[in-house]
Scaffold this motif. Structure first.
Motif, PDB file in Angstrom:
ATOM      1  N   TYR A   1       0.833  -1.203   0.000  1.00 18.61           N
ATOM      2  CA  TYR A   1       0.000   0.000   0.000  1.00 18.61           C
ATOM      3  C   TYR A   1       0.871   1.258   0.000  1.00 18.61           C
ATOM      4  O   TYR A   1       0.613   2.219  -0.728  1.00 18.61           O
ATOM      5  N   GLY A   2       1.924   1.223   0.817  1.00 21.74           N
ATOM      6  CA  GLY A   2       2.834   2.366   0.875  1.00 21.74           C
ATOM      7  C   GLY A   2       3.582   2.573  -0.425  1.00 21.74           C
ATOM      8  O   GLY A   2       3.797   3.713  -0.859  1.00 21.74           O
ATOM      9  N   PHE A   3       3.986   1.463  -1.051  1.00 18.29           N
ATOM     10  CA  PHE A   3       4.732   1.558  -2.302  1.00 18.29           C
ATOM     11  C   PHE A   3       3.865   2.143  -3.404  1.00 18.29           C
ATOM     12  O   PHE A   3       4.317   2.986  -4.190  1.00 18.29           O
ATOM     13  N   GLN A   4       2.597   1.720  -3.447  1.00 17.24           N
ATOM     14  CA  GLN A   4       1.681   2.280  -4.443  1.00 17.24           C
ATOM     15  C   GLN A   4       1.458   3.768  -4.188  1.00 17.24           C
ATOM     16  O   GLN A   4       1.467   4.584  -5.114  1.00 17.24           O
ATOM     17  N   SER A   5       1.274   4.124  -2.920  1.00 13.68           N
ATOM     18  CA  SER A   5       1.095   5.530  -2.569  1.00 13.68           C
ATOM     19  C   SER A   5       2.336   6.338  -2.912  1.00 13.68           C
ATOM     20  O   SER A   5       2.242   7.469  -3.396  1.00 13.68           O
ATOM     21  N   MET A   6       3.510   5.746  -2.664  1.00 17.63           N
ATOM     22  CA  MET A   6       4.758   6.441  -2.952  1.00 17.63           C
ATOM     23  C   MET A   6       4.928   6.676  -4.443  1.00 17.63           C
ATOM     24  O   MET A   6       5.314   7.775  -4.870  1.00 17.63           O
ATOM     25  N   LEU A   7       4.608   5.658  -5.249  1.00 17.18           N
ATOM     26  CA  LEU A   7       4.738   5.812  -6.696  1.00 17.18           C
ATOM     27  C   LEU A   7       3.837   6.918  -7.214  1.00 17.18           C
ATOM     28  O   LEU A   7       4.271   7.823  -7.943  1.00 17.18           O
ATOM     29  N   ASN A   8       2.571   6.851  -6.826  1.00 22.10           N
ATOM     30  CA  ASN A   8       1.630   7.866  -7.301  1.00 22.10           C
ATOM     31  C   ASN A   8       1.965   9.236  -6.733  1.00 22.10           C
ATOM     32  O   ASN A   8       1.919  10.251  -7.430  1.00 22.10           O
TER      33      ASN A   8
END
Length: 627
Positions: A301-308
């Motif tokens: 979840y954090g990685f997706q948030s970080m990418l976006n």
């Protein structure tokens, strides 16, 4: 009454113990079936574009299957332990070992068949909703229409019936080896008071303390290097925490007479040492499984948030176009972009900046110089920091996390013309996408320089994110303007959607696998609690005759259940928080909000589960006292 009826009535009489096992198995079957529905869906399996997602889902369902084998095996071991008196009574009445093995085989197959059919049934009932949710989580542009999942049903039914048959046969082997006799006689053997080693207890503090210190201090690629040793230290430290340190601390508390004799503490602490020792392996298993769940879901979840988040933050333009020196189609391409934006109704401000390339007098270094007025114009439109220069001083600018600008500070470089460029400040700015380590100089200084050896023109279209048609327009322009040696085109929202499409399956898979692990961990705690139920009934029935009030009984039961449910979960939450903090250090991106949301959600679920189990468990104890 036939033998099959006898086995069925055994299951129905022990429904209290079998409930968590049945529901957890049913949930696991349902997740496996869900992955199969997606893997065999025509849109995913027959479309080469989504073949990677279909493959990932197929692999994941077999990971769930392997985990299910060990989960069911552990569950059956817990049942054997909790029913040892019942088995002993049956054998005293003349039941042979062969009949006992057959009975256990039939009971397990009944539950397994019921869980498998129920899991498949629920999967079919909610298939339309599951497909709709998966369509969004997988970030698919195509609709996943409902279809009858015949292949998925056959595969799930065959796979889990085989799993329960194998587990049942394995249990038969265990019974044949004579271990059943040990279980039957185990309750008659007096328990020795558990002991703990002070050295091993101290080792827990050293292992976990060192692991936390190294994890929180690490950054960048250091995290990857430290991953293996930290995981090993945390695993060993967690095991010793429950087997040694917890017992050691309880013994120390028992040695403090004022605390030990205070109200009902004597009843709690007298039994607590044995409970911690008996439940140490379960606590360790639950803590490790829960840590994996928290870390996996939080990281995804954090990685997706970080990418976006980083894509939008570091590249706040809808479209960018870099025309390198020698790009003869620059006017045609920029006009085409303007035209497509106008046709799609996309509102954006067009900005332009010139990159000037100069050679250093020594070392062959090439410097990229940008005019201060042009840079500040872009910065003002973006609402970011502008650059104020004094005299001939320059500013070194970074795009993102490379921190090249800091290395360029106070490092004078002489150009071939003899003019010296020196930066007295470093700035991180998204003004020029993807470019780090360039210099912003005053307009006057740039005017004094000779003609640059090379020029590039950077165009950016700045507008609000989420405008209708931005993704489709970006896709068309990306196909028309593929990056070449002469120019580079970038469409933010189109590239973000592609990343989400690639990351969607990982997020979907990680979420469900994490939930399966967490549900299984909760089931382990349920098994351990109810395996001691008969013993607790006898103990509290005896104590109640000495004058134990109902209020005091409730207080003791609350403390015992709280310890059982939250000791391993709190440890897992701390491990998970450290892991997610370390991950944020690795990418230099704050995951505090994501970590708080994931860990908080799991904690709330555990609290709800605790209140439900406590209600039923307390009711069982009180009914035994009333009888």
């Amino acid at each position: 009454m036939t033998f099959r009826q006898f086995a069925f009535r055994n299951v129905s009489r022990n429904k209290r113990l079998y409930t968590a096992y049945f529901l957890s198995s049913m949930f696991t079957v349902m997740v496996f079936f869900t992955f199969s529905i997606f893997a065999y869906h025509p849109v995913l399996s027959e479309n080469s574009i989504h073949s990677s997602a279909s493959t990932a889902l197929s692999v994941s369902k077999w990971l769930i299957y392997v985990f299910s084998f060990f989960f069911v095996l552990y569950s059956m071991s817990a049942f054997l332990q909790s029913r040892k008196k019942e088995f002993g009574l049956m054998m005293m009445q003349g039941m042979t070992t062969r009949q006992l093995r057959l009975m256990i085989f039939m009971e397990n197959m009944m539950i397994g068949l019921a869980a498998t059919l129920s899991g498949i049934g629920l999967g079919v009932i909610f298939a339309k909703g599951i497909l709709l949710a998966g369509e969004n989580m997988l970030s698919l542009n195509e609709q996943l229409k409902f279809y009858f999942p015949f292949k998925a049903i056959c595969l799930t039914l065959t796979a889990f019936l085989l799993l329960f048959v194998l587990i049942s046969m394995f249990i038969s082997v265990v019974l044949r080896s004579g271990k059943l006799i040990t279980l039957i006689r185990a309750d008659r053997q007096p328990k020795r008071e558990p002991k703990a080693s002070p050295l091993l207890s101290l080792l827990v503090v050293l292992l976990l303390g060192t692991s936390y210190f190294l994890s929180l201090r690490a950054s960048g690629m250091e995290v990857v290097v430290l991953l293996a040793p930290v995981v090993i230290m945390v695993t060993i430290g967690t095991y010793l925490l429950f087997t040694q340190l917890s017992v050691y601390l309880i013994r120390k508390l028992k040695g403090k007479e004022h605390f030990f004799w205070h109200k009902t503490n004597m009843l709690l602490l007298s039994d607590l040492t044995y409970r911690m020792k008996d439940n140490a392996r379960s606590f360790f298993l639950v803590a490790i499984i829960s840590t994996v769940s928290f870390s996996a879901i939080g990281a995804l979840y954090g990685f997706q948030s970080m990418l976006n988040g980083s894509l939008t933050k570091d590249n706040p333009y809808l479209f960018t176009y870099l025309a390198k020196d020698g790009d003869s189609k620059e006017p045609v391409h920029t006009q085409l972009i303007d035209q497509r934006l106008s046709e799609s109704g996309i509102t954006a401000n067009k900005m332009e900046l010139k990159l000037n390339y100069y050679k250093a007098a020594e070392g062959g270094q090439t410097l990229v110089l940008v005019k201060q007025s042009e840079f500040n114009h872009l910065a003002e439109l973006l609402g970011t920091e502008t650059v104020q220069l004094k005299g001939d001083n320059a500013a070194a600018v970074d795009f993102g996390l490379s921190r090249m600008g800091e290395k360029m500070l106070n490092q004078p470089v002489q150009l071939e013309s003899g003019i010296v460029i020196e930066a007295d400040k470093a700035v991180v700015s998204p003004a020029v996408r993807g470019l780090s380590g360039y210099w912003v100089v005053s307009d006057e200084l740039l005017a004094r320089l000779a003609q640059p050896v090379q020029e590039s023109h950077y165009y950016a279209w700045h507008g609000s994110i989420g405008q209708q048609g931005a993704i489709a327009t970006g896709a068309k322009l990306t196909n028309i303007l593929p990056n070449s040696e002469n120019y580079e085109f970038y469409a933010l929202e189109y590239q973000t959607s592609r990343i989400n499409e690639s990351f969607g399956p990982l997020m979907f898979i990680g979420f469900f696998i994490g939930i399966v692990f967490f549900v299984s961990a909760g089931s382990f705690l349920y098994f351990r609690l109810y395996s001691d139920l008969d013993e607790d009934k006898q103990k509290f029935k005896a104590i109640s005759k000495l004058g134990l009030s109902e209020k005091e009984l409730g207080k003791i039961l609350n403390r015992q259940i709280i310890l059982l449910f939250f000791a391993p979960i709190v440890v897992a939450l701390v491990h998970g928080a450290i892991a997610l903090t370390t991950l944020s250090h690795m990418f230099q991106y704050s995951l505090f909000r994501e970590s708080l949301l994931v860990l908080g959600l799991f904690f709330v679920i555990q609290v709800v589960y605790f209140f439900i189990v406590r209600m039923f468990y307390t009711r069982q104890i009180k009914s035994a006292l009333a009888g």
